[in-house]
Scaffold this motif. Sequence first.
Motif, PDB file in Angstrom:
ATOM      1  N   PHE A  31       1.068  -1.142  -0.662  1.00  0.00           N
ATOM      2  CA  PHE A  31       0.095   0.115  -0.258  1.00  0.00           C
ATOM      3  C   PHE A  31       1.104   0.921   0.041  1.00  0.00           C
ATOM      4  N   PHE A  32       0.896   1.633  -1.259  1.00  0.00           N
ATOM      5  CA  PHE A  32       2.252   2.644  -1.554  1.00  0.00           C
ATOM      6  C   PHE A  32       1.718   4.419  -1.333  1.00  0.00           C
ATOM      7  N   CYS A  33       1.867   5.158  -0.478  1.00  0.00           N
ATOM      8  CA  CYS A  33       0.961   6.456  -0.715  1.00  0.00           C
ATOM      9  C   CYS A  33       1.991   7.685  -1.391  1.00  0.00           C
ATOM     10  N   VAL A  34       1.467   8.020  -2.522  1.00  0.00           N
ATOM     11  CA  VAL A  34       2.319   9.650  -2.772  1.00  0.00           C
ATOM     12  C   VAL A  34       1.482  10.956  -2.668  1.00  0.00           C
ATOM     13  N   LEU A  35       1.919  10.953  -1.298  1.00  0.00           N
ATOM     14  CA  LEU A  35       1.625  12.819  -0.707  1.00  0.00           C
ATOM     15  C   LEU A  35       2.074  14.033  -1.127  1.00  0.00           C
ATOM     16  N   GLY A  36       1.680  14.900  -0.729  1.00  0.00           N
ATOM     17  CA  GLY A  36       1.675  15.696  -2.286  1.00  0.00           C
ATOM     18  C   GLY A  36       0.562  16.746  -1.094  1.00  0.00           C
ATOM     19  N   PRO A  37       1.274  18.312  -1.589  1.00  0.00           N
ATOM     20  CA  PRO A  37       0.259  19.208  -1.613  1.00  0.00           C
ATOM     21  C   PRO A  37      -0.828  19.356  -3.194  1.00  0.00           C
ATOM     22  N   PRO A  38      -1.400  20.231  -3.447  1.00  0.00           N
ATOM     23  CA  PRO A  38      -1.924  20.485  -5.068  1.00  0.00           C
ATOM     24  C   PRO A  38      -0.811  21.042  -5.883  1.00  0.00           C
ATOM     25  N   GLY A  39      -0.767  20.332  -6.910  1.00  0.00           N
ATOM     26  CA  GLY A  39       0.315  20.528  -8.197  1.00  0.00           C
ATOM     27  C   GLY A  39       2.009  19.501  -7.458  1.00  0.00           C
ATOM     28  N   ALA A  40       1.582  19.411  -7.327  1.00  0.00           N
ATOM     29  CA  ALA A  40       3.018  18.430  -7.198  1.00  0.00           C
ATOM     30  C   ALA A  40       3.090  17.324  -8.052  1.00  0.00           C
ATOM     31  N   GLY A  41       2.443  17.361  -8.802  1.00  0.00           N
ATOM     32  CA  GLY A  41       2.154  16.408  -9.437  1.00  0.00           C
ATOM     33  C   GLY A  41       2.057  14.710  -9.059  1.00  0.00           C
ATOM     34  N   LYS A  42       1.303  15.153  -8.435  1.00  0.00           N
ATOM     35  CA  LYS A  42       1.181  13.319  -7.988  1.00  0.00           C
ATOM     36  C   LYS A  42       0.272  12.382  -9.432  1.00  0.00           C
ATOM     37  N   THR A  43      -0.726  13.622  -9.353  1.00  0.00           N
ATOM     38  CA  THR A  43      -1.459  13.046 -10.796  1.00  0.00           C
ATOM     39  C   THR A  43      -0.618  12.923 -11.810  1.00  0.00           C
ATOM     40  N   VAL A 206       6.719  11.423  -0.416  1.00  0.00           N
ATOM     41  CA  VAL A 206       5.698  12.773   0.160  1.00  0.00           C
ATOM     42  C   VAL A 206       6.840  13.753  -1.441  1.00  0.00           C
ATOM     43  N   LEU A 207       5.945  13.840  -1.685  1.00  0.00           N
ATOM     44  CA  LEU A 207       6.414  14.764  -3.366  1.00  0.00           C
ATOM     45  C   LEU A 207       6.041  16.165  -3.163  1.00  0.00           C
ATOM     46  N   TYR A 208       7.053  17.341  -4.057  1.00  0.00           N
ATOM     47  CA  TYR A 208       6.642  19.073  -3.524  1.00  0.00           C
ATOM     48  C   TYR A 208       7.240  19.095  -4.949  1.00  0.00           C
ATOM     49  N   LYS A 209       6.443  19.443  -5.493  1.00  0.00           N
ATOM     50  CA  LYS A 209       6.846  20.501  -6.989  1.00  0.00           C
ATOM     51  C   LYS A 209       7.505  19.511  -7.844  1.00  0.00           C
ATOM     52  N   GLY A 210       6.612  18.134  -7.475  1.00  0.00           N
ATOM     53  CA  GLY A 210       7.769  17.546  -8.559  1.00  0.00           C
ATOM     54  C   GLY A 210       8.780  16.085  -8.644  1.00  0.00           C
ATOM     55  N   VAL A 211       9.488  16.819  -6.867  1.00  0.00           N
ATOM     56  CA  VAL A 211      10.751  15.922  -6.127  1.00  0.00           C
ATOM     57  C   VAL A 211      10.022  15.646  -5.187  1.00  0.00           C
ATOM     58  N   VAL A 212      10.190  14.030  -5.370  1.00  0.00           N
ATOM     59  CA  VAL A 212      10.902  13.449  -4.128  1.00  0.00           C
ATOM     60  C   VAL A 212      11.438  13.463  -3.016  1.00  0.00           C
ATOM     61  N   GLN A 213      10.788  14.381  -1.607  1.00  0.00           N
ATOM     62  CA  GLN A 213      11.418  14.869  -1.007  1.00  0.00           C
ATOM     63  C   GLN A 213      12.064  13.163   0.145  1.00  0.00           C
ATOM     64  N   GLN A 214      11.072  12.518   0.219  1.00  0.00           N
ATOM     65  CA  GLN A 214      11.451  11.820   0.830  1.00  0.00           C
ATOM     66  C   GLN A 214      10.346  10.579   0.752  1.00  0.00           C
ATOM     67  N   ASP A 216       9.721   6.872   2.744  1.00  0.00           N
ATOM     68  CA  ASP A 216       9.918   5.930   3.264  1.00  0.00           C
ATOM     69  C   ASP A 216       8.526   5.808   4.621  1.00  0.00           C
ATOM     70  N   THR A 217       8.620   4.853   4.946  1.00  0.00           N
ATOM     71  CA  THR A 217       7.477   4.100   6.096  1.00  0.00           C
ATOM     72  C   THR A 217       7.138   5.365   7.213  1.00  0.00           C
ATOM     73  N   PRO A 218       5.667   5.790   6.928  1.00  0.00           N
ATOM     74  CA  PRO A 218       4.986   6.533   8.085  1.00  0.00           C
ATOM     75  C   PRO A 218       5.594   7.371   9.138  1.00  0.00           C
ATOM     76  N   ASP A 219       5.989   5.948   9.810  1.00  0.00           N
ATOM     77  CA  ASP A 219       6.992   6.265  10.949  1.00  0.00           C
ATOM     78  C   ASP A 219       8.198   7.170  11.116  1.00  0.00           C
ATOM     79  N   ASN A 220       8.522   6.780  10.166  1.00  0.00           N
ATOM     80  CA  ASN A 220      10.088   7.652   9.877  1.00  0.00           C
ATOM     81  C   ASN A 220       9.442   8.897   8.762  1.00  0.00           C
ATOM     82  N   VAL A 221       8.948   9.578   8.115  1.00  0.00           N
ATOM     83  CA  VAL A 221       8.103  10.495   7.540  1.00  0.00           C
ATOM     84  C   VAL A 221       7.857  10.929   8.326  1.00  0.00           C
ATOM     85  N   TYR A 222       7.102  10.785   9.712  1.00  0.00           N
ATOM     86  CA  TYR A 222       7.098  11.323  10.526  1.00  0.00           C
ATOM     87  C   TYR A 222       7.599  11.836  11.788  1.00  0.00           C
ATOM     88  N   ASN A 223       8.600  11.048  12.445  1.00  0.00           N
ATOM     89  CA  ASN A 223       9.752  10.957  13.253  1.00  0.00           C
ATOM     90  C   ASN A 223      10.971  11.798  12.672  1.00  0.00           C
TER      91      ASN A 223
END
Lengths: 386, 352, 367
Positions: A31-43, A206-214, A216-223
Amino acid sequence: MANIRLENVSKRFGRVTALQSVNLEIHHGEFFCVLGPPGAGKTTLLRLIVGLEKPDEGTIYIDGDPVNDVHPRDRDIAMIFQNLALYPDKTVFDNIAFPLRERKMAAEEIRARVAQVARMLHIEHLLERKPGKLSGGERQRVAIARALVRTPRAYLMDEPLANLDALLRLEMRIELKRLQEQLNETLVYVTSDQVEAMSMADRIAVLYKGVVQQCDTPDNVYNLPANRRVATIVGSPPMNFLTCQVQRMDGQLHLVHSGFGFQVVGSDHPLWDCLCRALPAVREVLVGVRPEDIRLYPERPTEVIAFPARVAVSEPLGAETIVDVQLGRDIIKVITPPTQYFAEKQEVWVAFDMAKVHVMDAQTGERIYTTGAPEQLQCILPGTCA
Amino acid sequence: MTRRPTWQIVLRYALVLIVVGLFTFPTYWMVTMAFKPKVEWSTAHGTIYWVPQNPTLENFETVLTEYRGKFFRANQSSALPSIRSSIIVSIGGTLFALLIGTLAAYGLSRFSVDTGDLPWYIALGRLALLILVLLPFMVLWAWLGIIRYWYGILSFTLLGIGADQLIGRLLALYYRGPTGSLAFSILQLRMFPPMAIVIPVMIMWSAFKLIDTWYGLVAVYGVVTFPFVVWLMKSFFDEIPRELDEAAIVDGASNWGAFFKVVLPLAKGGLASTALFVFILNWSDFLIALLLTTRDWPTIPVFLNSLVSSEIGAQHGPKAALGLLAVIPPVVFGILIQRYLVRGLTFGAIKR
Amino acid sequence: MASVRLENLRKEFGSVVAVKELNLHFPDKKFAAILGPSGCGKTTTMNMIAGLETPTRGSIYFDDRRMNDVPPGKRDVGFVFQNYAIFTHMTVAENIGFGLKIRGVDEATIRREVGQIAELLELTDMLNVNAGRLSVNDMQKVALGRSMIVKPRIFLLDEPFSNLDAAFRAYMRGELKRIQREIGQTMIYVTHDQVEAMSMADNIAVMDFGVLQQFGTPDEIYNQPVNLFVANFIGSPNMNFIPCYFRSEDGKGYLVQKRGNARILLDDRRRQLLEQHPGNQDLIWGARPEHLTLHSEPSRSEYLRATVRFLEPLGPKTVVHLELGDQDTIKVIAHPSYREKAGTVQWIEINPKYLHVFDAKTGFAIR
């Protein structure tokens, strides 16, 4: 089941770069999530995987085979669009049956499979209706059914819950997670809601402005957020960032803010090394603390070192209260239990959970260090140094 | 709320009645005239009959049967061939325009090609075609004496096309979407007077031996109404969310499959209203048919025209009868497709 | 500034009743929110206050003046919508000062007022930037400033933050509340997001199907919901609801789960209340996930036995979904490090102070 790999994938629309050298590996049954604000390039990312767009650079592999030139119909990947894209003139049955009919399946088998999927998603009673006559949640289920019915190699979902109201979203979130566990198939889920990503995903990119920022697992992304962006996107309210001056005096290394100060303990400490190497070029760092890792005291506490501050405004949420506190020249957000009440303009004392303080590069926003134990950084009052 | 004074109400209804009268009277006159005997429709003796005194079907008979020497010239046929001709060329032209126009519109709506300067090249190409192909023809024929007043014809044509280019390009510059300029450039084809193209077409058609053939007329009707089809259908396709075709493709349909199985059924309403619009345009065309037909394929409007001549005088009664008959097909067509003329068919495709 | 009072306000669109006999009083200089799901009539209510819709029946008062027949332009109402309408061909300063300029205020005053507003909104650095080049976030700030500068009597906001990204939304929540406190402007804020309403408003009107469900402070709405709808709508994750019935044994009152045998011992006050309640065999008890605690041992007899089904780690906390009895699921907020496997038996402690009881038929809370 499919293993999806993106290698150096870039996509531009005219002069706008939608994705920039994306490298991702999505595993079987994940279960892989791509997370980012609108316009990050997710779609765009989803559309590249499913084949509705072609990458300008790089290669997409599905199960090891490059698929850049494979037509979407031959990739055998199902996608649920943000607006669901149900065929409005077809009944629910025909909607769900569409992918099977395109595969020239026998009518008998189509009927059996549609019935099976409909039972699984509790929409048997809706089969003869048209999408326009369904509620939001029912349409959602029909869209999922249409994807499930043909047992594709992977499922892609583009903010499928974004347009549902809050309660229904909660319900569908749980259902989706259960479904994925049941199917054990690869699922790529795009969302701008960090709660969805955190609660459902095995891993988050985590995607921002078309670049994968990180990635990782939810735990690591958060902590252990890779940088300031990630720390802002994940967590609500977002992490507080306080700009601190790095000062070196009498063999001591201090991080000084207008409202507080830290001392870096021990010259053998990695943070010490890192900051010293960067000095004198770097004079500033960002200290990041999550709102729940800060405590407020109405009186000066004796057991921890706390800094004086003033309440700007408090936002009661019921289960917790967010208090905006003026600390030095910055306003920080603090999560407090609803039992604690703070009036506006009240003087308070702020204490950080010293095991959860992040230090980030002020220029690039990259995380330099995260404390794991209180000893590594010690609080000092501003004014006691420099 | 205060009540308006009575005279205001009276005035308002009076105005409404006058406007309604202006619009309905000609229809009334045509319908009644179709049923009047010659003594009543003929203005020769100066009496005007507001209501038919002795209703008769004589006019229909006159116009539908072949007459020799009564009203018409000896070789004058009945209106039946012209009705057949009108039906064939109107339907044919409509189908032709719908076929190419719908496909073009779908392409323009879905595939946002960066057209760049393409519209300019199209415009230039058309000018070049005119100068390189038509001009020598005309010069040649004028020299051979086939056409007279070629100077007038030429300058008229050039003026028409020049104005079209100028206005069209200026508008296209102002209205610039991603595919707007290309689509607009197509609509622009219809911005110059039909008179301007029909004469060159007539010259070309006579060279290709297409004058007075049903397919020659169908081709011209198709090309002339094609821009309307593109423009109208594009706006209908634009309303259908692109995700629907994409979902179909991801679900396993080919690009053509997505168009025929998902998009086109949703555009049924649009297609029907476009078809009606184009059909009416073709049905009522006079100018093109007049210039491109002679003996075998004159359409109803052309035939109507022949009912007024120095030899037979003005045949108002038969004209009204044929006019009444000519109204029937568009009305019937309109009623037949009425249930498709409902918009908002895409409701339910998209969550809002 | 003014207070707003709605009296028996009703709005029908054809046969659809959008707002049903609404009585509300939004006090002067306070921040009020109208909260409800889409289609609950909140926007219609706001449009009636603004004068964009005419009520079918009932009255609208600003202070003591009846406003029904006052045209929208004369009501002195400020607006901010979801789709910020700003003039992209003007600078930020021109945008903010626009309202004063068309009222013929002199240049010097405009400059001073714009400066003040810009400072309040932290837009000072951007005053000379062309508004078309701003980010979505800053555009919404400019839209706020432009409406604020004319100091309307009532300031109406219709989901102004729904186009902003999550982080900025959280920031603007605090900002707007701070600004409202500073200038003491009467604000009415329409939203479907309970977090926004709870965090900013002094008073919240919860609506559903055109009917006012509850009007009160965030604390009242959260801790004393009057019915199932309000209890369910406020709070995320939402409240747990367990269908149950009342039983009295040996002089003690219990709530017994219908689909299972979980029993909750009631205090005397509740017991007496429920004994007299006619529908006491068809009840629902409710408890918020954050008011439940998980234990691994049944150290006290009133703990409820439940089985872990799955976890939702959210970062600062973990939502544990458990099965209580046969079919009821129950959510409990646990520490972020909580990592019990599915199938583990856990014991739930309910704080009786935070237990809600509802009549299942009417939906009303029994207190």
